[in-house]
Design an enzyme around this catalytic site. Structure first.
Site, short mmCIF file in Angstrom:
data_model
loop_
_atom_site.label_atom_id
_atom_site.label_comp_id
_atom_site.label_asym_id
_atom_site.label_seq_id
_atom_site.Cartn_x
_atom_site.Cartn_y
_atom_site.Cartn_z
N ASP A 8 -2.56 -4.91 -2.32
CA ASP A 8 -2.33 -6.22 -1.71
C ASP A 8 -1.75 -6.06 -0.29
OD1 ASP A 8 -2.10 -9.19 -1.85
OD2 ASP A 8 0.04 -8.74 -1.66
N LYS A 63 -3.50 -7.07 3.43
CA LYS A 63 -2.81 -7.84 4.48
C LYS A 63 -2.78 -7.07 5.80
CE LYS A 63 0.18 -10.39 1.27
NZ LYS A 63 1.55 -10.57 0.76
#
Length: 803
Positions: free
Chosen positions: A661, A665
């Site tokens: 994750d 980003k």
């Protein structure tokens, strides 16, 4: 004296006729001096025209004629209409025998509608104690012999009207509209909607104080309320503005009505029979406030195009075109000409378009052979929107709004004064185009129609935030947020007027299976403008819908990171589709939840600032874990369990702990700097011990203590006064095609900004050439459904301000 004119709907059986009688009685009782002009009742004129067509085909017209008579006599058996009914029977019988009819016969038949209306109203008023008198306008208005569209002979007509009203000054005269007669006393008609013309002529001849036109609406609106729900009533118009309205299709006014009133400066008031307390719209000579007054629509038109490179610079082409139009009695409402490549577009009545094309082809036959003319064609299914009062200096606003909604006008032109602009659009786009223009130029709230996909924690919170804030936002920003669709992976709830706070129950009970095309079709069928699709899923599959949505005029907002972290080729393709369709894609929440991180980086990059490095804590979940683990003397598993219990992690915490994750980003920020990195090129330190990476989530949750030894050792091996942070870092030559992307666990001094992080805050440092070793710092809540939803909400408001 005031002239009152009542339309067909006002005079229809039931409430209409009762209201008309009440209005007249009220004025008589108040001592007002009035005369009344009437149209045929209800749809009488259309019904008579249909009967005429049926009789001419020698088909069975008699049952329909009997039905017509019953409707006209309905409830008023004591009123003698025998003479008019006998005339109709004889005329229809003759038409049936011959199998044809002339314009002269048609005028005689259609005139009966007004005669029946005036006779009936006169009888009802007399019964109510009013000194009413039937006045047959065929004895008053004299015209030429152009049956169907006769022109009044002013001197004779004025003399007759003045003399008649002088002799009948003591009565309320009920005058038949629409009909007249020629010098031989043969019945003629003044053209459709000619009753308004009759009323304005009588007002002119009698120097009336005011003409009051009673209809079925409260006045003239900024647009047709049937097409634009947000339309507002206009209190005042000038005669010039009203004339433009009449010329461009406002059915409430006849194009010839204004001139007789303008000559004598007689005000015209448009009123509602069914709401006669309303003051309506007053049309007068004195100028009203400058600016756009209304949108008018011409339907049942077609566009005739003549194209020819060889005609450039040739004289006489326009004259030839208009000679063809004149010879074939074809009226041209709009003409638009191109210069670089000779092209002329003419808007004509739809039923005249084929004749226009055939006759133009004959006229320009030799020009086809010489190849001076390339093509003569007809575009059917078009409509004209006229913006009355539109100054060209501000025309870019409605035009830009149309383009933003993927409505491209086929052509446009403006009047000589430059104060009115007309647009030709596809008929299928008329409703949406009207609402888009109306919302842009009038003082009504701009409507934003939103489809929300995914209604879990973030999506559900967002829906409730919008519903709770919608009224305040409309008041403060003149923006009306309307959620017309809520969907999950299977079902959708659709409501063009907006979902209610009870949406959870409604989607459960009323939700239907859907495809993305169903949502697109629903928006099109209901002419919804200013469309936004919001992706609050975490689905890679849903991303496939982005391009169809963009191509169907939706702007996009997403808290889903997938689209921006797929292959670089898809990333570029998506941007190209956005550019081609002039749509916007906002995703501020992809990295910093509600923090203004992506916006800041975009602004720096677009301004030419050389960003040299970005690093920080990208995950609110992992921020919470390591902030607490570093500060407390407790096992890692205890902090992890606390985070799980508080709902900070995904249902399977390994989705947070693996680092993917954070990697996504970081990749999103890299691509904002035009770097072409792929996800596979990111160096990601997986926080999960290798032996715990496989197996089910439930099995994993029983083994949390196996983290303890690993992280106790890492914590112990730090330098004094250091803390652990899990960061993402973008470095290297960021002016080249690719940068270095790392996601890793680091130990930093506790007295630094990064080391002093608390709770579940996200933290970002942006290093630039101008700022040197003093980075721009952005810090704040980086996780939580409320924060993320508020960030998406912010993107909605930014999009609503666009354009």
């Amino acid at each position: 004296m005031k002239i009152l004119k009542f339309g067909g709907k006002s005079l229809s059986n039931g409430e209409g006729l009762d209201k008309v009688v009440a209005i007249i009685l009220d004025k008589v009782n108040q001592g007002e001096k009035i005369a009344v002009v009437v149209s045929a009742r209800g749809n009488a004129t259309d019904e008579l025209e249909d009967l005429l067509s049926i009789a001419a085909k020698n088909e069975s017209y008699k049952p329909l004629l009997e039905q017509f008579k019953l409707e006209q006599q309905n409830g008023f058996a004591d009123v003698d209409l025998t003479e008019e009914f006998n005339v109709l029977e004889k005329l229809f019988e003759g038409v049936s025998l011959i199998g044809d009819y002339s314009s002269k016969i048609k005028d005689q038949i259609l005139s009966i509608g007004e005669v029946l209306s005036a006779k009936l109203l006169t009888a009802i008023l007399v019964k109510n104690g009013v000194n009413a008198r039937f006045a047959d306008s065929r004895e008053l208005i004299k015209t030429d012999s152009k049956f169907g569209d006769a022109q009044p002979i002013e001197q004779a007509s004025k003399k007759n009207v003045v003399q008649y009203f002088k002799e009948n000054d003591d009565a309320v005269n009920i005058v038949t509209g629409f009909i007249a007669s020629n010098a031989k006393n043969v019945t003629t008609t003044l053209g459709r909607n000619g009753s308004n013309y009759t009323a304005s002529l009588i007002a002119n001849y009698l120097n009336a104080e005011e003409l009051q036109n009673y209809t079925h609406v409260d006045g003239i609106y900024t647009a047709n309320p049937d097409l634009v729900p947000d339309a507002k009533k206009i209190d005042y118009l000038t005669f010039n503005e009203a004339n433009e309205l009449a010329n461009f299709g406002a059915t409430i006014l006849h194009a010839k009505t204004i001139i007789p009133l303008l000559e004598k400066n007689i005000p015209l008031r448009i009123l509602n029979t069914f709401n006669h307390e309303n003051k309506g719209t007053l049309i007068r000579s004195t100028a009203s406030k400058e600016g756009i007054k209304t949108l008018s629509v011409l339907e049942n038109v077609a566009l005739v195009n003549l194209e020819g490179r060889g005609l450039l610079g040739k004289t006489g082409v326009d004259a030839r075109i208009f000679k063809v139009m004149g010879d074939n009695d074809i009226s041209v409402s709009i003409i638009s000409q191109g210069s670089s490549e000779r092209g002329i577009g003419l808007v004509v009545a739809a039923d005249k378009a084929s004749t226009a094309m055939i006759q133009l082809e004959k006229e320009f036959e030799n020009d086809f052979y010489s190849k001076d003319v390339n093509k003569i064609s007809v575009t059917d299914n078009v409509s004209v929107i006229s913006i009355i009062g539109q100054d060209l200096s501000t025309f870019h606003k409605p035009y830009t709004a149309l383009i933003r909604n993927k409505i491209v006008p086929i052509l446009f032109n403006n009047t000589v004064t430059g104060k009115n602009v007309s647009l030709v659009v596809k008929k299928s786009e008329l409703n949406r185009a009207l609402n888009v223009i109306h919302g842009e130029i009038f003082g009504v709230s701009k409507k934003i129609n939103i489809a929300i996909f995914g209604h879990g924690l973030v999506g559900g919170t967002l829906i409730n935030q919008i519903l709770e804030s919608a009224t305040a936002i409309e008041k403060r920003k003149d923006v009306k947020l309307n959620i017309f669709a809520i969907a999950n992976s299977k079902n959708v709830l659709l409501n063009k007027n907006g979902v209610t706070p009870n949406w959870k129950n409604e989607i459960q009970n009323k939700g239907t299976l859907y495809s993305i095309q169903d949502v697109i079709d629903y928006a099109n069928e209901n002419h919804l403008e200013n469309l936004i699709a919001i992706d609050n899923t975490a689905s890679a599959d849903f991303v496939e819908n982005y391009i169809p949505l963009i191509e169907s005029s939706f702007d996009l907002i997403s808290s889903n990171k997938v689209a921006n972290t797929l292959s670089y080729s898809f990333y570029k393709k998506l941007r190209k589709v956005l550019a081609d369709n002039q749509k916007t894609y906002l995703y501020e929440t992809n990295v910093g939840a509600g923090l203004p991180l992506i916006d800041t980086i975009k602004l720096l990059h677009l301004s030419g600032e050389n960003i040299t490095k970005i690093k920080g804590v990208f995950s609110g979940t992992l921020s919470y874990l390591f902030n607490n683990f570093s500060a407390k003397d407790v096992p890692f598993s205890e902090i992890l369990k606390e985070a799980i219990d508080n709902g900070y992690t995904e249902p399977d915490p390994r989705e947070d702990l693996c680092g993917n994750d954070v990697g996504r980003k970081l990749l999103i920020l890299a691509r904002e700097l035009d770097l072409q990195n792929e996800f596979e090129e990111i160096a990601i330190q997986n926080l999960i011990p290798e032996h715990l990476r496989e197996g089910s989530a439930s099995e994993f949750l029983t083994k949390l203590k196996e983290f303890d030894a690993v992280y106790a050792k890492i914590k112990e091996e730090q330098e004094p006064n250091h803390v652990l942070r899990y960061i993402g870092e973008l470095s290297g030559d960021l002016q080249s095609d690719k940068g270095n992307l790392e996601v890793k666990l680091v130990s930093v001094p506790s007295d630094t900004a990064l080391g002093g992080l608390k709770g579940s805050d996200s933290f970002f440092e942006i290093y630039t050439e101008s700022y040197g070793d003093r980075p721009i710092v952005i810090q704040g809540a980086g996780a939580g459904s409320a924060v993320t939803a508020r960030g998406v909400f912010g993107d909605i408001l930014r999009l609503s301000d666009k354009g």
